[in-house]
Scaffold this motif. Structure first.
Motif, PDB file in Angstrom:
ATOM      1  N   SER A   8       0.819  -1.220   0.000  1.00  0.00           N
ATOM      2  CA  SER A   8       0.000   0.000   0.000  1.00  0.00           C
ATOM      3  C   SER A   8       0.855   1.273   0.000  1.00  0.00           C
ATOM      4  CB  SER A   8      -0.965   0.013   1.182  1.00  0.00           C
ATOM      5  OG  SER A   8      -0.266   0.092   2.402  1.00  0.00           O
ATOM      6  N   VAL A   9       1.985   1.259   0.696  1.00  0.00           N
ATOM      7  CA  VAL A   9       2.860   2.440   0.716  1.00  0.00           C
ATOM      8  C   VAL A   9       3.486   2.625  -0.665  1.00  0.00           C
ATOM      9  CG1 VAL A   9       4.858   3.558   1.800  1.00  0.00           C
ATOM     10  CG2 VAL A   9       3.312   2.140   3.170  1.00  0.00           C
ATOM     11  N   PHE A  10       3.949   1.529  -1.265  1.00  0.00           N
ATOM     12  CA  PHE A  10       4.531   1.610  -2.598  1.00  0.00           C
ATOM     13  C   PHE A  10       3.486   2.052  -3.623  1.00  0.00           C
ATOM     14  CE2 PHE A  10       5.653  -0.253  -6.732  1.00  0.00           C
ATOM     15  CZ  PHE A  10       6.851   0.431  -6.955  1.00  0.00           C
ATOM     16  N   ASP A  11       2.288   1.516  -3.512  1.00  0.00           N
ATOM     17  CA  ASP A  11       1.220   1.908  -4.445  1.00  0.00           C
ATOM     18  C   ASP A  11       0.940   3.404  -4.359  1.00  0.00           C
ATOM     19  OD1 ASP A  11       1.041  -0.751  -5.183  1.00  0.00           O
ATOM     20  OD2 ASP A  11      -0.735  -1.149  -3.949  1.00  0.00           O
ATOM     21  N   GLU A  12       0.926   3.937  -3.147  1.00  0.00           N
ATOM     22  CA  GLU A  12       0.712   5.377  -2.991  1.00  0.00           C
ATOM     23  C   GLU A  12       1.892   6.170  -3.556  1.00  0.00           C
ATOM     24  OE1 GLU A  12       0.535   8.360   0.698  1.00  0.00           O
ATOM     25  OE2 GLU A  12      -1.178   6.988   0.589  1.00  0.00           O
ATOM     26  N   PHE A  13       3.102   5.668  -3.351  1.00  0.00           N
ATOM     27  CA  PHE A  13       4.286   6.315  -3.921  1.00  0.00           C
ATOM     28  C   PHE A  13       4.155   6.425  -5.443  1.00  0.00           C
ATOM     29  CE2 PHE A  13       8.302   5.620  -6.151  1.00  0.00           C
ATOM     30  CZ  PHE A  13       9.013   6.755  -5.774  1.00  0.00           C
ATOM     31  N   VAL A  14       3.785   5.330  -6.079  1.00  0.00           N
ATOM     32  CA  VAL A  14       3.632   5.318  -7.540  1.00  0.00           C
ATOM     33  C   VAL A  14       2.543   6.296  -7.970  1.00  0.00           C
ATOM     34  CG1 VAL A  14       2.912   3.886  -9.503  1.00  0.00           C
ATOM     35  CG2 VAL A  14       4.566   3.008  -7.842  1.00  0.00           C
ATOM     36  N   HIS A  15       1.472   6.363  -7.196  1.00  0.00           N
ATOM     37  CA  HIS A  15       0.393   7.304  -7.507  1.00  0.00           C
ATOM     38  C   HIS A  15       0.879   8.754  -7.400  1.00  0.00           C
ATOM     39  CE1 HIS A  15      -3.635   8.969  -7.769  1.00  0.00           C
ATOM     40  NE2 HIS A  15      -3.391   9.651  -6.665  1.00  0.00           N
ATOM     41  N   MET A  16       1.695   9.027  -6.396  1.00  0.00           N
ATOM     42  CA  MET A  16       2.174  10.396  -6.187  1.00  0.00           C
ATOM     43  C   MET A  16       3.363  10.742  -7.079  1.00  0.00           C
ATOM     44  SD  MET A  16       1.630  10.863  -2.120  1.00  0.00           S
ATOM     45  CE  MET A  16       1.856  12.634  -2.167  1.00  0.00           C
ATOM     46  N   ASN A  32       7.756   1.689   9.608  1.00  0.00           N
ATOM     47  CA  ASN A  32       6.321   1.562   9.402  1.00  0.00           C
ATOM     48  C   ASN A  32       5.841   2.713   8.531  1.00  0.00           C
ATOM     49  OD1 ASN A  32       5.974  -0.763  10.935  1.00  0.00           O
ATOM     50  ND2 ASN A  32       5.847   0.420  12.826  1.00  0.00           N
ATOM     51  N   PHE A  33       5.121   2.394   7.489  1.00  0.00           N
ATOM     52  CA  PHE A  33       4.555   3.379   6.560  1.00  0.00           C
ATOM     53  C   PHE A  33       5.632   4.209   5.868  1.00  0.00           C
ATOM     54  CE2 PHE A  33       1.555   2.736  10.098  1.00  0.00           C
ATOM     55  CZ  PHE A  33       0.549   2.094   9.396  1.00  0.00           C
ATOM     56  N   GLU A  34       6.781   3.614   5.632  1.00  0.00           N
ATOM     57  CA  GLU A  34       7.889   4.326   4.975  1.00  0.00           C
ATOM     58  C   GLU A  34       8.652   3.326   4.120  1.00  0.00           C
ATOM     59  OE1 GLU A  34      10.374   7.411   7.176  1.00  0.00           O
ATOM     60  OE2 GLU A  34      11.729   5.707   7.062  1.00  0.00           O
ATOM     61  N   ASP A  41      18.758   4.373 -12.154  1.00  0.00           N
ATOM     62  CA  ASP A  41      19.998   5.155 -12.284  1.00  0.00           C
ATOM     63  C   ASP A  41      20.824   5.145 -10.994  1.00  0.00           C
ATOM     64  OD1 ASP A  41      18.585   6.824 -10.591  1.00  0.00           O
ATOM     65  OD2 ASP A  41      18.705   8.592 -11.877  1.00  0.00           O
ATOM     66  N   GLY A  42      20.368   4.379  -9.981  1.00  0.00           N
ATOM     67  CA  GLY A  42      21.094   4.276  -8.718  1.00  0.00           C
ATOM     68  C   GLY A  42      20.640   5.268  -7.663  1.00  0.00           C
ATOM     69  N   SER A  43      19.845   6.253  -8.047  1.00  0.00           N
ATOM     70  CA  SER A  43      19.345   7.213  -7.067  1.00  0.00           C
ATOM     71  C   SER A  43      18.261   6.558  -6.214  1.00  0.00           C
ATOM     72  CB  SER A  43      18.811   8.466  -7.761  1.00  0.00           C
ATOM     73  OG  SER A  43      17.724   8.152  -8.593  1.00  0.00           O
ATOM     74  N   VAL A  44      17.985   7.161  -5.072  1.00  0.00           N
ATOM     75  CA  VAL A  44      17.004   6.599  -4.150  1.00  0.00           C
ATOM     76  C   VAL A  44      16.047   7.680  -3.674  1.00  0.00           C
ATOM     77  CG1 VAL A  44      18.441   4.690  -3.336  1.00  0.00           C
ATOM     78  CG2 VAL A  44      18.571   6.894  -2.192  1.00  0.00           C
ATOM     79  N   ILE A  45      14.844   7.241  -3.330  1.00  0.00           N
ATOM     80  CA  ILE A  45      13.826   8.130  -2.783  1.00  0.00           C
ATOM     81  C   ILE A  45      13.257   7.461  -1.546  1.00  0.00           C
ATOM     82  CG2 ILE A  45      11.621   9.293  -3.176  1.00  0.00           C
ATOM     83  CD1 ILE A  45      12.229   9.074  -6.216  1.00  0.00           C
ATOM     84  N   GLN A  46      13.241   8.185  -0.457  1.00  0.00           N
ATOM     85  CA  GLN A  46      12.590   7.715   0.766  1.00  0.00           C
ATOM     86  C   GLN A  46      11.208   8.362   0.776  1.00  0.00           C
ATOM     87  OE1 GLN A  46      14.493   8.976   4.382  1.00  0.00           O
ATOM     88  NE2 GLN A  46      12.863   8.192   5.653  1.00  0.00           N
ATOM     89  N   TYR A  47      10.167   7.557   0.872  1.00  0.00           N
ATOM     90  CA  TYR A  47       8.803   8.071   0.908  1.00  0.00           C
ATOM     91  C   TYR A  47       8.173   7.734   2.243  1.00  0.00           C
ATOM     92  CZ  TYR A  47       3.867   8.740   0.133  1.00  0.00           C
ATOM     93  OH  TYR A  47       2.567   9.139   0.279  1.00  0.00           O
ATOM     94  N   ASP A  48       7.633   8.745   2.905  1.00  0.00           N
ATOM     95  CA  ASP A  48       6.978   8.597   4.199  1.00  0.00           C
ATOM     96  C   ASP A  48       5.487   8.802   3.993  1.00  0.00           C
ATOM     97  OD1 ASP A  48       5.852   9.031   6.726  1.00  0.00           O
ATOM     98  OD2 ASP A  48       7.694   9.929   7.496  1.00  0.00           O
ATOM     99  N   GLN A  49       4.716   7.731   4.125  1.00  0.00           N
ATOM    100  CA  GLN A  49       3.277   7.785   3.890  1.00  0.00           C
ATOM    101  C   GLN A  49       2.546   8.566   4.983  1.00  0.00           C
ATOM    102  OE1 GLN A  49       1.116   4.041   4.115  1.00  0.00           O
ATOM    103  NE2 GLN A  49      -0.185   4.659   2.398  1.00  0.00           N
ATOM    104  N   VAL A  50       3.075   8.571   6.190  1.00  0.00           N
ATOM    105  CA  VAL A  50       2.398   9.241   7.303  1.00  0.00           C
ATOM    106  C   VAL A  50       2.323  10.742   7.083  1.00  0.00           C
ATOM    107  CG1 VAL A  50       2.469   9.732   9.785  1.00  0.00           C
ATOM    108  CG2 VAL A  50       2.998   7.439   8.950  1.00  0.00           C
ATOM    109  N   VAL A  51       3.448  11.353   6.759  1.00  0.00           N
ATOM    110  CA  VAL A  51       3.480  12.814   6.603  1.00  0.00           C
ATOM    111  C   VAL A  51       3.633  13.249   5.145  1.00  0.00           C
ATOM    112  CG1 VAL A  51       4.197  13.357   8.941  1.00  0.00           C
ATOM    113  CG2 VAL A  51       5.929  12.872   7.234  1.00  0.00           C
TER     114      VAL A  51
END
Length: 144
Positions: A8-16, A32-34, A41-51
């Protein structure tokens, strides 16, 4: 990291971030929720669903460095981010925390905005209101 892979967190990430969907190499929960998403390309993104926040870095090492404060000001900011995140994940507002911990609303605002850090006594009161053990609260105030 959690052992389960709740999508669910990944799905929201893709949506956003639809632009990133085709570039995802891998992803894993970091809390939790992150999640941390590695792009092709080797870059990374940390996504926090809570905030609903993102941290972008060119590598996992850079992301780790971003999450590790190197001075008092950065420590206050990271503490405030983690405190706010914990409040939100448990459904508390600043007023709820103020009332429950018997700490002035102005002080809670300072903690959440990274202007000040609570005393040890106030940290214990905050932990009790958030129903956190000492060990769980230490995860908020310790950064490794």
């Amino acid at each position: 990291m959690r052992k389960t892979r709740d999508t669910s967190v990944f799905d929201e990430f893709v949506h956003m971030c639809p632009w990133a969907a085709d570039k995802v190499k891998s992803w894993a929960p970091s809390d939790n929720f992150e999640i941390i998403v590695e792009l092709d390309d080797g870059s990374v993104i940390q996504y926090d669903q809570v905030v609903k926040t993102f941290r972008c870095a060119s590598s996992l090492e850079e992301l780790d460095a971003m999450r590790t404060p190197t001075n008092e000001e950065e420590w206050k900011q990271e503490f405030s981010r983690r405190l706010y995140r914990k409040m939100r994940s448990k459904g508390y507002t600043q007023d709820d925390l103020s009332w429950g911990a018997d700490i002035s609303p102005a002080s809670i605002t300072k903690y959440v905005n990274g202007v000040a850090v609570p005393s040890t006594y106030n940290m214990v009161k905050i932990a009790k209101v958030l129903h956190l053990s000492v060990e769980d609260f230490a995860k908020i105030i310790c950064f490794k």
